[in-house]
Design a protein around this motif. Structure first.
Motif, PDB file in Angstrom:
ATOM      1  N   ARG A  77      34.926  41.862  37.004  1.00 49.39           N
ATOM      2  CA  ARG A  77      34.432  40.496  37.195  1.00 49.39           C
ATOM      3  C   ARG A  77      34.871  39.587  36.045  1.00 49.39           C
ATOM      4  NH1 ARG A  77      28.239  41.125  37.914  1.00 49.39           N
ATOM      5  NH2 ARG A  77      28.335  38.837  37.708  1.00 49.39           N
ATOM      6  N   LEU A  78      34.886  40.114  34.823  1.00 48.29           N
ATOM      7  CA  LEU A  78      35.422  39.346  33.696  1.00 48.29           C
ATOM      8  C   LEU A  78      36.886  38.986  33.931  1.00 48.29           C
ATOM      9  CD1 LEU A  78      33.918  41.336  30.678  1.00 48.29           C
ATOM     10  CD2 LEU A  78      33.374  38.970  31.283  1.00 48.29           C
ATOM     11  N   ALA A  79      37.672  39.961  34.400  1.00 46.91           N
ATOM     12  CA  ALA A  79      39.077  39.698  34.695  1.00 46.91           C
ATOM     13  C   ALA A  79      39.205  38.639  35.793  1.00 46.91           C
ATOM     14  CB  ALA A  79      39.775  40.982  35.106  1.00 46.91           C
ATOM     15  N   ARG A  80      38.315  38.720  36.784  1.00 52.04           N
ATOM     16  CA  ARG A  80      38.345  37.741  37.881  1.00 52.04           C
ATOM     17  C   ARG A  80      38.071  36.332  37.364  1.00 52.04           C
ATOM     18  NH1 ARG A  80      36.448  35.049  42.293  1.00 52.04           N
ATOM     19  NH2 ARG A  80      37.199  35.791  44.321  1.00 52.04           N
ATOM     20  N   ASN A  81      37.128  36.205  36.414  1.00 47.93           N
ATOM     21  CA  ASN A  81      36.851  34.888  35.833  1.00 47.93           C
ATOM     22  C   ASN A  81      38.124  34.249  35.283  1.00 47.93           C
ATOM     23  OD1 ASN A  81      34.107  35.104  36.358  1.00 47.93           O
ATOM     24  ND2 ASN A  81      33.547  35.656  34.257  1.00 47.93           N
ATOM     25  N   GLY A  82      38.949  35.068  34.639  1.00 45.62           N
ATOM     26  CA  GLY A  82      40.176  34.539  34.067  1.00 45.62           C
ATOM     27  C   GLY A  82      41.090  33.939  35.118  1.00 45.62           C
ATOM     28  N   PHE A  83      41.208  34.604  36.248  1.00 46.85           N
ATOM     29  CA  PHE A  83      42.072  34.074  37.313  1.00 46.85           C
ATOM     30  C   PHE A  83      41.446  32.874  38.005  1.00 46.85           C
ATOM     31  CE2 PHE A  83      43.849  38.386  36.915  1.00 46.85           C
ATOM     32  CZ  PHE A  83      45.181  38.046  36.733  1.00 46.85           C
ATOM     33  N   ALA A  98      38.833  43.747  45.616  1.00 45.64           N
ATOM     34  CA  ALA A  98      38.881  45.118  46.140  1.00 45.64           C
ATOM     35  C   ALA A  98      38.431  46.114  45.074  1.00 45.64           C
ATOM     36  CB  ALA A  98      40.291  45.443  46.624  1.00 45.64           C
ATOM     37  N   ILE A  99      38.844  45.886  43.825  1.00 44.77           N
ATOM     38  CA  ILE A  99      38.418  46.763  42.730  1.00 44.77           C
ATOM     39  C   ILE A  99      36.911  46.644  42.521  1.00 44.77           C
ATOM     40  CG2 ILE A  99      38.623  47.183  40.245  1.00 44.77           C
ATOM     41  CD1 ILE A  99      41.552  46.176  40.483  1.00 44.77           C
ATOM     42  N   ILE A 100      36.402  45.413  42.534  1.00 44.70           N
ATOM     43  CA  ILE A 100      34.967  45.193  42.338  1.00 44.70           C
ATOM     44  C   ILE A 100      34.172  45.871  43.426  1.00 44.70           C
ATOM     45  CG2 ILE A 100      33.164  43.412  42.378  1.00 44.70           C
ATOM     46  CD1 ILE A 100      35.305  41.533  41.026  1.00 44.70           C
ATOM     47  N   ALA A 101      34.620  45.744  44.677  1.00 50.49           N
ATOM     48  CA  ALA A 101      33.906  46.367  45.793  1.00 50.49           C
ATOM     49  C   ALA A 101      33.909  47.884  45.670  1.00 50.49           C
ATOM     50  CB  ALA A 101      34.528  45.945  47.114  1.00 50.49           C
ATOM     51  N   ALA A 102      35.049  48.454  45.260  1.00 49.08           N
ATOM     52  CA  ALA A 102      35.148  49.901  45.115  1.00 49.08           C
ATOM     53  C   ALA A 102      34.258  50.391  43.985  1.00 49.08           C
ATOM     54  CB  ALA A 102      36.593  50.302  44.855  1.00 49.08           C
ATOM     55  N   GLU A 103      34.233  49.692  42.875  1.00 52.25           N
ATOM     56  CA  GLU A 103      33.402  50.100  41.747  1.00 52.25           C
ATOM     57  C   GLU A 103      31.919  49.937  42.060  1.00 52.25           C
ATOM     58  OE1 GLU A 103      34.308  51.687  39.096  1.00 52.25           O
ATOM     59  OE2 GLU A 103      36.417  51.630  39.669  1.00 52.25           O
ATOM     60  N   ALA A 104      31.574  48.843  42.782  1.00 49.93           N
ATOM     61  CA  ALA A 104      30.174  48.645  43.165  1.00 49.93           C
ATOM     62  C   ALA A 104      29.710  49.762  44.094  1.00 49.93           C
ATOM     63  CB  ALA A 104      30.010  47.277  43.836  1.00 49.93           C
ATOM     64  N   SER A 105      30.605  50.193  44.981  1.00 49.50           N
ATOM     65  CA  SER A 105      30.268  51.297  45.902  1.00 49.50           C
ATOM     66  C   SER A 105      30.050  52.578  45.121  1.00 49.50           C
ATOM     67  CB  SER A 105      31.391  51.476  46.916  1.00 49.50           C
ATOM     68  OG  SER A 105      31.140  52.577  47.751  1.00 49.50           O
TER      69      SER A 105
END
Length: 335
Positions: free
Chosen positions: A299-305, A324-331
């Motif tokens: 999510r921090l990386a997403r903020n940058g983009f 997709a990475i966030i969803a996989a990690e949340a799962s």
């Protein structure tokens, strides 16, 4: 430190949006021009090193940086190495600044330095270049240069640098407004040494698009809520703050509370020749020292983009990759 954590951080598509080009001088280039550093790194690379104050930091940084940066060609050579290391860490987008002091005190041609940095950008990396200006950086010699800089097509914007406790001079607000009118993006360093009231003052006085550091905003809950509501980005540099800010360590860094309050914080290295850090190091430190989960790191990386100066069509696949990475990690966290 887990190898798997390092691998995860390396694999994340990332941005770096708070990077001083002179402060990112690769060590091997410093060693070429300063024999006393051959075979060793600066003392400030030690993990628990603490600078006495900002003056101590700036004195040592300038001594190292301008031993190398003596011409546009030297900027080009350094930038090639710096950007290659970004690619090696899966950084896709960079915002970096070069100091107007080089123009003022060393006689550099600002356009030539800008062009030299731009020519070093490799395929696969988007770079936006800013001119960093100190609080007192617009004397009679520099004001015509700064006015001309707003016409440089390759310059993305401007950034306020230097000692925060030096008063803002009358030209500053006018120049920041002129920069926006010229289509330039505006930033300002605030909230590293001065408190939350200075961040609010800079926001009111200069109306910058983004704040560099801003970590002392956590001292004012109302300001934190305003930053979160307005989506104002704070480009935070954890290891830099650990080594430079009084009373701040990685274990107590305010980025945790700012992130939890919904402030759009990003992660950067600031001046790695002074701090001995890579962007991967900063992300790993947030996981090991401040309890950021892999989902939160993404999510921090997403903020940058989200904050990146890119067209929406160019952002979309990068944001989708991180989603997709966030969803996989949340799962994984839920299982």
């Amino acid at each position: 430190m887990s190898d798997s954590l390092v691998d995860f951080v390396q694999s994340l598509p990332k941005t770096e949006t708070h990077l001083h080009l002179e402060g990112a001088l690769p060590l091997e280039l410093l060693q070429r021009v300063r024999p006393e550093f051959r075979g060793r790194a600066p003392d400030s690379w030690a993990p628990d090193f603490k600078f006495a104050d900002f003056a101590h930091f700036e004195r040592e940084l300038l001594d190292m940086a301008f031993a190398w940066f003596t011409s546009p060609e030297r900027y080009h050579e350094a930038a090639q190495l710096i950007f290659a290391r970004h690619l090696a860490q899966n950084v896709r987008y960079v915002e970096t600044s070069f100091a107007s002091g080089g123009i003022e005190f060393l006689g550099f041609d600002g356009r030539a330095v800008l062009d030299a940095i731009r020519a070093a950008v490799p395929a696969g990396l988007e770079v936006r270049i800013f001119l960093g200006i100190h609080h007192d950086g617009a004397g009679p010699k520099m004001m015509p240069v700064l006015a001309d800089a707003l016409t440089w097509p390759g310059l993305a914007g401007i950034d306020l640098h230097g000692f925060e406790d030096k008063p803002l001079e009358p030209w500053t607000a006018e120049y920041w407004a002129a920069a926006r009118k010229a289509g330039k993006y505006t930033k300002a360093h605030a909230g590293e040494f001065m408190g939350a009231e200075f961040i609010r003052f800079v926001l009111d006085e200069l109306n910058p698009d983004r704040i560099q550091h801003g970590v002392r905003a956590h001292e004012d809950a109302t300001l934190v809520a305003e930053l979160a509501r307005a989506g104002v980005g704070l480009d935070v540099c954890p290891i830099s703050n650990h080594k430079l800010m009084p009373g701040v360590t990685l274990a107590t860094h305010p980025i945790r509370s700012l992130f939890d309050a919904g402030v759009k914080v990003t992660v950067s290295t600031d001046d790695p020749i002074s701090f001995g850090n890579t962007l991967t190091d900063d992300y790993v430190a947030l996981a090991t020292q401040r309890g950021f989960t892999r989902c939160e790191l993404a999510r921090l990386a997403r903020n940058g983009f989200e904050l990146a100066l890119l067209p929406d069509a160019q952002k979309a696949p990068l944001l989708a990759e991180l989603d997709a990475i966030i969803a996989a990690e949340a799962s994984d966290d839920a299982s």
